[in-house]
Motif scaffolding. Structure first.
Motif, PDB file in Angstrom:
ATOM      1  N   VAL A 146      12.062 -88.901  79.574  1.00 53.41           N
ATOM      2  CA  VAL A 146      12.713 -87.973  78.650  1.00 53.41           C
ATOM      3  C   VAL A 146      13.268 -86.769  79.405  1.00 53.41           C
ATOM      4  N   ALA A 147      12.499 -86.277  80.390  1.00 52.89           N
ATOM      5  CA  ALA A 147      12.965 -85.152  81.208  1.00 52.89           C
ATOM      6  C   ALA A 147      14.279 -85.504  81.892  1.00 52.89           C
ATOM      7  N   GLY A 148      14.392 -86.755  82.332  1.00 55.49           N
ATOM      8  CA  GLY A 148      15.636 -87.209  82.947  1.00 55.49           C
ATOM      9  C   GLY A 148      16.757 -87.324  81.930  1.00 55.49           C
ATOM     10  N   ILE A 149      16.432 -87.814  80.738  1.00 54.16           N
ATOM     11  CA  ILE A 149      17.431 -87.980  79.687  1.00 54.16           C
ATOM     12  C   ILE A 149      18.043 -86.634  79.291  1.00 54.16           C
ATOM     13  N   VAL A 150      17.191 -85.607  79.139  1.00 50.44           N
ATOM     14  CA  VAL A 150      17.685 -84.282  78.724  1.00 50.44           C
ATOM     15  C   VAL A 150      18.179 -83.474  79.919  1.00 50.44           C
ATOM     16  N   LYS A 151      18.180 -84.097  81.107  1.00 51.41           N
ATOM     17  CA  LYS A 151      18.698 -83.482  82.337  1.00 51.41           C
ATOM     18  C   LYS A 151      17.978 -82.173  82.674  1.00 51.41           C
ATOM     19  N   MET A 152      16.645 -82.218  82.627  1.00 55.19           N
ATOM     20  CA  MET A 152      15.856 -81.072  83.056  1.00 55.19           C
ATOM     21  C   MET A 152      16.177 -80.765  84.514  1.00 55.19           C
ATOM     22  N   ASP A 153      16.216 -79.490  84.877  1.00 51.97           N
ATOM     23  CA  ASP A 153      16.513 -79.090  86.243  1.00 51.97           C
ATOM     24  C   ASP A 153      15.599 -79.829  87.220  1.00 51.97           C
ATOM     25  N   LYS A 154      16.182 -80.455  88.242  1.00 54.95           N
ATOM     26  CA  LYS A 154      15.421 -81.289  89.169  1.00 54.95           C
ATOM     27  C   LYS A 154      14.344 -80.497  89.915  1.00 54.95           C
ATOM     28  N   GLY A 155      14.696 -79.278  90.332  1.00 50.39           N
ATOM     29  CA  GLY A 155      13.737 -78.447  91.053  1.00 50.39           C
ATOM     30  C   GLY A 155      12.565 -78.050  90.187  1.00 50.39           C
ATOM     31  N   ARG A 156      12.859 -77.650  88.935  1.00 45.39           N
ATOM     32  CA  ARG A 156      11.810 -77.270  87.993  1.00 45.39           C
ATOM     33  C   ARG A 156      10.917 -78.454  87.679  1.00 45.39           C
ATOM     34  N   PHE A 157      11.545 -79.618  87.511  1.00 41.89           N
ATOM     35  CA  PHE A 157      10.770 -80.829  87.226  1.00 41.89           C
ATOM     36  C   PHE A 157       9.843 -81.152  88.387  1.00 41.89           C
ATOM     37  N   LEU A 158      10.350 -81.049  89.620  1.00 47.79           N
ATOM     38  CA  LEU A 158       9.541 -81.377  90.797  1.00 47.79           C
ATOM     39  C   LEU A 158       8.326 -80.454  90.895  1.00 47.79           C
ATOM     40  N   ILE A 159       8.531 -79.156  90.661  1.00 47.33           N
ATOM     41  CA  ILE A 159       7.421 -78.196  90.727  1.00 47.33           C
ATOM     42  C   ILE A 159       6.355 -78.531  89.681  1.00 47.33           C
ATOM     43  N   ASP A 160       6.795 -78.738  88.433  1.00 48.77           N
ATOM     44  CA  ASP A 160       5.847 -79.069  87.360  1.00 48.77           C
ATOM     45  C   ASP A 160       5.185 -80.415  87.611  1.00 48.77           C
ATOM     46  N   ASN A 161       5.938 -81.337  88.182  1.00 47.75           N
ATOM     47  CA  ASN A 161       5.416 -82.657  88.517  1.00 47.75           C
ATOM     48  C   ASN A 161       4.281 -82.536  89.530  1.00 47.75           C
ATOM     49  N   ILE A 162       4.497 -81.746  90.581  1.00 48.20           N
ATOM     50  CA  ILE A 162       3.481 -81.565  91.626  1.00 48.20           C
ATOM     51  C   ILE A 162       2.233 -80.885  91.059  1.00 48.20           C
ATOM     52  N   ILE A 163       2.439 -79.818  90.279  1.00 43.77           N
ATOM     53  CA  ILE A 163       1.300 -79.097  89.683  1.00 43.77           C
ATOM     54  C   ILE A 163       0.484 -80.024  88.786  1.00 43.77           C
ATOM     55  N   GLY A 164       1.176 -80.738  87.901  1.00 45.37           N
ATOM     56  CA  GLY A 164       0.492 -81.626  86.969  1.00 45.37           C
ATOM     57  C   GLY A 164      -0.247 -82.745  87.669  1.00 45.37           C
ATOM     58  N   ALA A 165       0.373 -83.327  88.692  1.00 47.03           N
ATOM     59  CA  ALA A 165      -0.237 -84.446  89.416  1.00 47.03           C
ATOM     60  C   ALA A 165      -1.524 -84.019  90.112  1.00 47.03           C
ATOM     61  N   PHE A 166      -1.498 -82.874  90.783  1.00 48.07           N
ATOM     62  CA  PHE A 166      -2.688 -82.414  91.501  1.00 48.07           C
ATOM     63  C   PHE A 166      -3.789 -81.975  90.534  1.00 48.07           C
ATOM     64  N   LEU A 167      -3.423 -81.308  89.433  1.00 47.12           N
ATOM     65  CA  LEU A 167      -4.432 -80.911  88.441  1.00 47.12           C
ATOM     66  C   LEU A 167      -5.112 -82.135  87.850  1.00 47.12           C
ATOM     67  N   TRP A 168      -4.321 -83.111  87.481  1.00 52.81           N
ATOM     68  CA  TRP A 168      -4.828 -84.349  86.866  1.00 52.81           C
ATOM     69  C   TRP A 168      -5.710 -85.117  87.831  1.00 52.81           C
TER      70      TRP A 168
END
Length: 227
Positions: A146-168
């Protein structure tokens, strides 16, 4: 090494640990978000149970460091990296082919309603959805798409992706590892002998929010077929 006996094994995290250990765990975590068909895989319970077996898993794959903490850290870090790569692939897929999914017919491995639920979740929580979705089965599979579909900023997505992955990864794997040690040292209870109960509890805790949203959020379901 374990043997495949029934389809129930596919929902049992211990099955993957026995069958393929370290490398299969990483593939499962990648597939759960990198391949949208992976929504049925046991992500949360797999990480928790992997934490219980962390030392054995690392020892059998790349060799133990001799430290429980370092072995567990290596496992958690590798899982986080696999989760990050999986989300990036999901984002790319959503960016390139996502809109067509809203017109795709349901199949055994693809349910359009899950895409709708992830879209609603993303709209409700914005950028934080990428981090929060990590802890929600099914939703975490479709949120990067969905993030890709709505064209979320790639840099913002990567940061949130890294944070979420390590927390999880770190929270569940370390919880499994050290709760096992605490229960064994303080109460003489070996969590390895109670995995079915533990998995059931994790499944209930992680799916209750989705069940509640399903029953109480039906009226708010939108039609995205024209997107």
């Amino acid at each position: 090494m374990g043997n495949f006996e029934s389809w129930k094994d596919l929902l049992n995290p211990e099955f993957y640990i026995q069958m393929g250990g370290f490398w299969l765990i990483l593939f499962i975590i990648f597939a759960e978000t990198g391949l949208f068909v992976g929504f049925f895989l046991p992500g949360d319970s797999l990480l928790f149970v992997s934490g219980i077996y962390a030392v054995e898993i690392i020892n059998e794959s790349i060799g133990s460091t001799g430290s429980d903490f370092l072995d567990t850290t290596i496992l958690a870090t590798a899982v986080a990296v696999a989760a990050i790569i999986g989300n990036e692939v999901g984002y790319w897929f959503g960016l390139k082919a996502g809109p067509a999914l809203y017109k795709k017919e349901d199949t055994f491995l693809f349910k359009k309603k899950y895409l709708f639920q992830a879209h609603d979740f993303f709209e409700q929580h914005g950028a934080l959805a990428v981090i929060m979705a990590r802890f929600l089965p099914v939703v975490r599979t479709f949120t990067p798409i969905v993030a890709g579909i709505v064209k979320m900023d790639k840099g913002r997505f990567l940061i949130d992706n890294i944070i979420g992955a390590f927390l999880w990864s770190f929270s569940l794997i370390f919880a499994g590892h050290y709760l096992d040690k605490i229960f064994l040292d303080e109460f003489g209870i070996d969590l390895k002998t109670h995995l079915e109960i533990i998995i059931l509890i994790i499944v209930l805790v992680t799916t209750v929010p989705l069940v509640l949203k399903f029953f109480f959020g039906k009226k708010n379901t939108k039609d995205y077929s024209q997107h």
